[in-house]
Design a protein around this motif. Structure first.
Motif, PDB file in Angstrom:
ATOM      1  N   GLU A 134       0.832  -1.205   0.000  1.00 10.53           N
ATOM      2  CA  GLU A 134       0.000   0.000   0.000  1.00 10.53           C
ATOM      3  C   GLU A 134       0.870   1.260   0.000  1.00 10.53           C
ATOM      4  O   GLU A 134       0.603   2.208  -0.732  1.00 10.53           O
ATOM      5  CB  GLU A 134      -0.931   0.012   1.204  1.00 10.53           C
ATOM      6  N   LYS A 135       1.917   1.239   0.798  1.00 11.45           N
ATOM      7  CA  LYS A 135       2.804   2.403   0.885  1.00 11.45           C
ATOM      8  C   LYS A 135       3.510   2.693  -0.436  1.00 11.45           C
ATOM      9  O   LYS A 135       3.881   3.832  -0.696  1.00 11.45           O
ATOM     10  CB  LYS A 135       3.828   2.204   1.996  1.00 11.45           C
ATOM     11  N   SER A 136       3.689   1.663  -1.266  1.00  9.89           N
ATOM     12  CA  SER A 136       4.349   1.882  -2.553  1.00  9.89           C
ATOM     13  C   SER A 136       3.356   2.168  -3.680  1.00  9.89           C
ATOM     14  O   SER A 136       3.749   2.285  -4.838  1.00  9.89           O
ATOM     15  CB  SER A 136       5.230   0.688  -2.918  1.00  9.89           C
ATOM     16  N   GLY A 137       2.071   2.254  -3.344  1.00 10.43           N
ATOM     17  CA  GLY A 137       1.076   2.639  -4.337  1.00 10.43           C
ATOM     18  C   GLY A 137       0.399   1.492  -5.059  1.00 10.43           C
ATOM     19  O   GLY A 137      -0.330   1.709  -6.027  1.00 10.43           O
ATOM     20  N   ILE A 138       0.615   0.263  -4.610  1.00 13.65           N
ATOM     21  CA  ILE A 138      -0.035  -0.898  -5.230  1.00 13.65           C
ATOM     22  C   ILE A 138      -1.482  -0.968  -4.766  1.00 13.65           C
ATOM     23  O   ILE A 138      -1.776  -0.753  -3.589  1.00 13.65           O
ATOM     24  CB  ILE A 138       0.724  -2.192  -4.891  1.00 13.65           C
ATOM     25  N   SER A 139      -2.390  -1.269  -5.688  1.00 15.06           N
ATOM     26  CA  SER A 139      -3.820  -1.316  -5.388  1.00 15.06           C
ATOM     27  C   SER A 139      -4.445  -2.602  -5.901  1.00 15.06           C
ATOM     28  O   SER A 139      -3.932  -3.220  -6.842  1.00 15.06           O
ATOM     29  CB  SER A 139      -4.537  -0.152  -6.075  1.00 15.06           C
ATOM     30  N   ALA A 140      -5.584  -2.972  -5.299  1.00 11.91           N
ATOM     31  CA  ALA A 140      -6.371  -4.082  -5.832  1.00 11.91           C
ATOM     32  C   ALA A 140      -6.721  -3.755  -7.273  1.00 11.91           C
ATOM     33  O   ALA A 140      -7.031  -2.606  -7.603  1.00 11.91           O
ATOM     34  CB  ALA A 140      -7.622  -4.296  -4.997  1.00 11.91           C
ATOM     35  N   GLY A 141      -6.627  -4.752  -8.148  1.00 10.49           N
ATOM     36  CA  GLY A 141      -6.882  -4.555  -9.566  1.00 10.49           C
ATOM     37  C   GLY A 141      -5.613  -4.397 -10.381  1.00 10.49           C
ATOM     38  O   GLY A 141      -5.647  -4.494 -11.604  1.00 10.49           O
ATOM     39  N   ASP A 142      -4.475  -4.144  -9.712  1.00 11.05           N
ATOM     40  CA  ASP A 142      -3.191  -4.078 -10.411  1.00 11.05           C
ATOM     41  C   ASP A 142      -2.771  -5.490 -10.808  1.00 11.05           C
ATOM     42  O   ASP A 142      -3.247  -6.475 -10.245  1.00 11.05           O
ATOM     43  CB  ASP A 142      -2.104  -3.475  -9.512  1.00 11.05           C
ATOM     44  N   PHE A 143      -1.864  -5.578 -11.756  1.00 13.08           N
ATOM     45  CA  PHE A 143      -1.352  -6.865 -12.223  1.00 13.08           C
ATOM     46  C   PHE A 143       0.130  -6.996 -11.914  1.00 13.08           C
ATOM     47  O   PHE A 143       0.857  -6.001 -11.899  1.00 13.08           O
ATOM     48  CB  PHE A 143      -1.543  -7.018 -13.734  1.00 13.08           C
ATOM     49  N   ILE A 144       0.571  -8.221 -11.683  1.00 12.64           N
ATOM     50  CA  ILE A 144       1.987  -8.546 -11.528  1.00 12.64           C
ATOM     51  C   ILE A 144       2.359  -9.396 -12.737  1.00 12.64           C
ATOM     52  O   ILE A 144       1.789 -10.468 -12.941  1.00 12.64           O
ATOM     53  CB  ILE A 144       2.257  -9.329 -10.228  1.00 12.64           C
ATOM     54  N   SER A 145       3.326  -8.930 -13.524  1.00 11.48           N
ATOM     55  CA  SER A 145       3.742  -9.669 -14.715  1.00 11.48           C
ATOM     56  C   SER A 145       4.994 -10.495 -14.465  1.00 11.48           C
ATOM     57  O   SER A 145       5.237 -11.478 -15.170  1.00 11.48           O
ATOM     58  CB  SER A 145       3.973  -8.721 -15.883  1.00 11.48           C
ATOM     59  N   SER A 146       5.798 -10.093 -13.463  1.00  9.78           N
ATOM     60  CA  SER A 146       7.009 -10.848 -13.128  1.00  9.78           C
ATOM     61  C   SER A 146       7.457 -10.483 -11.714  1.00  9.78           C
ATOM     62  O   SER A 146       7.109  -9.425 -11.199  1.00  9.78           O
ATOM     63  CB  SER A 146       8.132 -10.580 -14.124  1.00  9.78           C
ATOM     64  N   VAL A 147       8.244 -11.374 -11.134  1.00  8.96           N
ATOM     65  CA  VAL A 147       8.842 -11.149  -9.821  1.00  8.96           C
ATOM     66  C   VAL A 147      10.290 -11.591  -9.901  1.00  8.96           C
ATOM     67  O   VAL A 147      10.575 -12.715 -10.329  1.00  8.96           O
ATOM     68  CB  VAL A 147       8.100 -11.927  -8.709  1.00  8.96           C
ATOM     69  N   ASP A 148      11.198 -10.731  -9.498  1.00  7.04           N
ATOM     70  CA  ASP A 148      12.631 -11.024  -9.559  1.00  7.04           C
ATOM     71  C   ASP A 148      13.032 -11.559 -10.933  1.00  7.04           C
ATOM     72  O   ASP A 148      13.704 -12.580 -11.055  1.00  7.04           O
ATOM     73  CB  ASP A 148      13.033 -12.007  -8.463  1.00  7.04           C
ATOM     74  N   ASP A 149      12.586 -10.897 -11.979  1.00  7.58           N
ATOM     75  CA  ASP A 149      12.899 -11.240 -13.374  1.00  7.58           C
ATOM     76  C   ASP A 149      12.333 -12.583 -13.826  1.00  7.58           C
ATOM     77  O   ASP A 149      12.713 -13.097 -14.873  1.00  7.58           O
ATOM     78  CB  ASP A 149      14.413 -11.208 -13.632  1.00  7.58           C
TER      79      ASP A 149
END
Length: 85
Positions: A52-67
């Motif tokens: 939340e503090k970094s601006g992430i919200s419900a409805g956002d997508f994650i396309s990758s994690v750690d490359d």
């Protein structure tokens, strides 16, 4: 070829387990694999969490994690690291 399971190395499992029992705080997200987009869909963000503090919200997508790109086959593994990294 079980699509509901994945392999974790001993090191990955130890990290995952320690985080599951509360030794490490997580990012504060809940997410699920979204068939339509092919990404992880954030379904909720905990109040006052790092996400939340970094601006992430419900409805956002994650396309990758750690490359590591999200795929249907690795979505569960990627989600573990997205939630606890």
């Amino acid at each position: 070829n079980d699509r509901y399971s994945f392999y974790l190395s001993a090191e990955e499992y130890a990290e995952y387990y320690s985080r599951r029992i509360g030794n490490v705080s997580g990012t504060g997200i809940e997410a699920e694999y979204d068939e339509k987009s092919g990404f992880l869909l954030i379904t909720s963000v905990a109040s006052d969490s790092p996400a939340e503090k970094s601006g992430i919200s419900a409805g956002d997508f994650i396309s990758s994690v750690d490359d590591e790109a999200v795929t249907k086959e690795n979505a569960s593994k990627v989600l573990i690291f997205a939630k606890f990294s």
